[in-house]
Enzyme design. Structure first.
Site, PDB file in Angstrom:
ATOM      1  N   LYS A 197     -46.722 -92.618  82.734  1.00 22.84           N
ATOM      2  CA  LYS A 197     -45.973 -93.139  81.595  1.00 22.84           C
ATOM      3  C   LYS A 197     -45.090 -92.021  81.063  1.00 22.84           C
ATOM      4  CE  LYS A 197     -46.585 -95.053  76.962  1.00 22.84           C
ATOM      5  NZ  LYS A 197     -47.533 -95.671  76.031  1.00 22.84           N
ATOM      6  N   LYS A 250     -44.218 -96.618  84.164  1.00 23.05           N
ATOM      7  CA  LYS A 250     -43.551 -97.118  82.969  1.00 23.05           C
ATOM      8  C   LYS A 250     -42.570 -96.082  82.470  1.00 23.05           C
ATOM      9  CE  LYS A 250     -44.717 -98.267  78.257  1.00 23.05           C
ATOM     10  NZ  LYS A 250     -45.735 -98.334  77.259  1.00 23.05           N
TER      11      LYS A 250
HETATM   12  C1  PBG Z   1     -48.591 -97.612  73.140  1.00 22.26           C
HETATM   13  C2  PBG Z   1     -47.563 -98.286  73.949  1.00 22.26           C
HETATM   14  C3  PBG Z   1     -46.171 -98.141  73.902  1.00 22.26           C
HETATM   15  C4  PBG Z   1     -45.644 -99.081  74.775  1.00 22.26           C
HETATM   16  C5  PBG Z   1     -46.725 -99.750  75.341  1.00 22.26           C
HETATM   17  N1  PBG Z   1     -47.901 -99.235  74.828  1.00 22.26           N
HETATM   18  C6  PBG Z   1     -45.321 -97.322  73.037  1.00 22.26           C
HETATM   19  C7  PBG Z   1     -45.257 -95.870  73.160  1.00 22.26           C
HETATM   20  O1  PBG Z   1     -45.894 -95.229  73.983  1.00 22.26           O
HETATM   21  O2  PBG Z   1     -44.525 -95.309  72.353  1.00 22.26           O
HETATM   22  C8  PBG Z   1     -44.191 -99.324  75.022  1.00 22.26           C
HETATM   23  C9  PBG Z   1     -43.865-100.656  75.573  1.00 22.26           C
HETATM   24  C10 PBG Z   1     -42.448-101.066  75.526  1.00 22.26           C
HETATM   25  O3  PBG Z   1     -41.539-100.299  75.147  1.00 22.26           O
HETATM   26  O4  PBG Z   1     -42.194-102.223  75.879  1.00 22.26           O
HETATM   27  N2  PBG Z   1     -49.076 -96.423  73.596  1.00 22.26           N
END
Ligand code: PBG
Length: 325
Positions: A197, A250
């Site tokens: 991520k 992601k």
């Molecule tokens: C929480 C999380 C996030 C997203 C999914 N789970 C936000 C982040 O890490 O700031 C982002 C999902 C999206 O942008 O569609 N940890």
């Protein structure tokens, strides 16, 4: 070669169907669902037109609609009424996600829909970070966060979740969750890890939706540097060793090289998250008449699959499923 070889011969009529390498089915889709404890009626997310936050009582109906479209799974995100220092509303048995999961489970069985829950603290902490904070150093503490993620995952499983998805990018989070699930007799609940991520500006609209913006600093001490690719392989390898059953990359579209490498090198069930900013860009352009939205949806999801994803978490899941009907 030419004129004996002509690539255009196969780009014709039904022959084209025969040679198509990538197909999307509704079975490839995971649909995000936002449940918000602070509202009485569905509330559209301003930066994500067409995406609604739902009161707990509305979630089962929404999930029924998702299931009727042939989509096999949802990812549940919660917006709690209470936030505190440690994010305790993430793991209580009567908090927003646990209540929503029970409501859904009352109406729909695991054979109707797989309920996946996002396991993170950022929606539940007052400071908005994904872990416990030491204010003196403004550090996001890794190890003290792990037991909290473990209990959160167990509380989701108890409520009826079919799979948990840790998204906080804490080192050791998969092992901590696996151990805690196993200790509580949830040996058969799989973990979908947000393994690679990135620290991405494409999450902006999600933070409006989940009300998970942070009060200081940013997430660059735990999420990955967008410049790195080998590091993604190490992250994913570690999560596999810790017991991840499915690994996620992601965001999706700007990171298709990572999706490709992860699938190619690690041969795991691989998910890609077509995130909020990717959705918002398409919506904004479509609303201006600058893009054909439906064609963009199919092309994007096809491309994510072609790169190697087995499944796609996308705010376009319902639209895509309707296009497939
Ligand atoms: C929480 C999380 C996030 C997203 C999914 N789970 C936000 C982040 O890490 O700031 C982002 C999902 C999206 O942008 O569609 N940890």
């Amino acid at each position: 070669m030419f004129p004996y070889v002509r690539m255009r011969r196969l780009r014709h009529g039904k022959i084209q169907n025969l040679v198509r390498e990538t197909a999307i089915t509704a079975d490839d889709l995971i649909c995000p669902v936002f449940v918000d404890e602070n509202i009485d009626t569905p509330l559209e997310v301003p930066s994500m037109p067409g995406v609604y936050k739902l009161p707990v009582e509305y979630t089962a109906d929404e999930v029924k609609e998702i299931s009727d479209l042939g989509i096999p799974s949802i990812m549940v995100f919660g917006v709690p009424s209470n936030k505190d220092e440690s994010g305790s509303s993430a793991w209580g048995d009567n908090e927003v996600v646990q209540r929503a999961v029970r409501e859904i489970r009352n109406e729909l069985s695991s054979s109707d829909i797989a309920i996946i829950t996002d396991v993170c603290l950022c929606e539940y902490t007052a400071h908005g970070h994904c872990g416990v904070v030491d204010y003196g150093s403004e550090e996001i503490l890794n190890d003290p966060t792990l037991p909290l993620l473990g209990k959160t995952a167990v509380s989701h499983a108890k409520a009826g979740a079919d799979m948990v998805a840790p998204s906080g990018m804490m080192d050791g989070m998969v092992e901590a969750i696996r151990t805690e699930l196993d200790n509580n007799n949830f040996v058969n609940i799989p973990i979908m890890s947000y393994a690679a991520k990135y620290f991405s500006a494409f999450y902006g609209p999600f933070r409006d939706a989940a009300e998970s913006g942070y009060s200081f600093g940013d997430r660059s001490s735990y999420q990955m540097d967008p410049a790195n690719s080998n590091e993604a392989i190490r992250e994913v390898e570690l999560d596999i060793e810790e017991g991840a059953d499915i690994v996620m990359v992601k965001p999706a579209l700007p990171y298709l090289d990572i999706v490709y490498r992860v699938k190619d090198e690690l041969e795991m069930p691989t998910a890609a998250y077509n995130v909020s900013g990717e959705y918002a860009m398409v919506k904004a352009a479509a609303q201006n008449g600058w893009l054909d939205e439906n064609k963009i949806i199919s092309e994007s999801i096809t491309s994510i699959k072609r790169a190697g994803a087995d499944m796609v978490l996308t705010y376009f899941a319902k639209d895509m499923a309707r296009l497939l009907k």
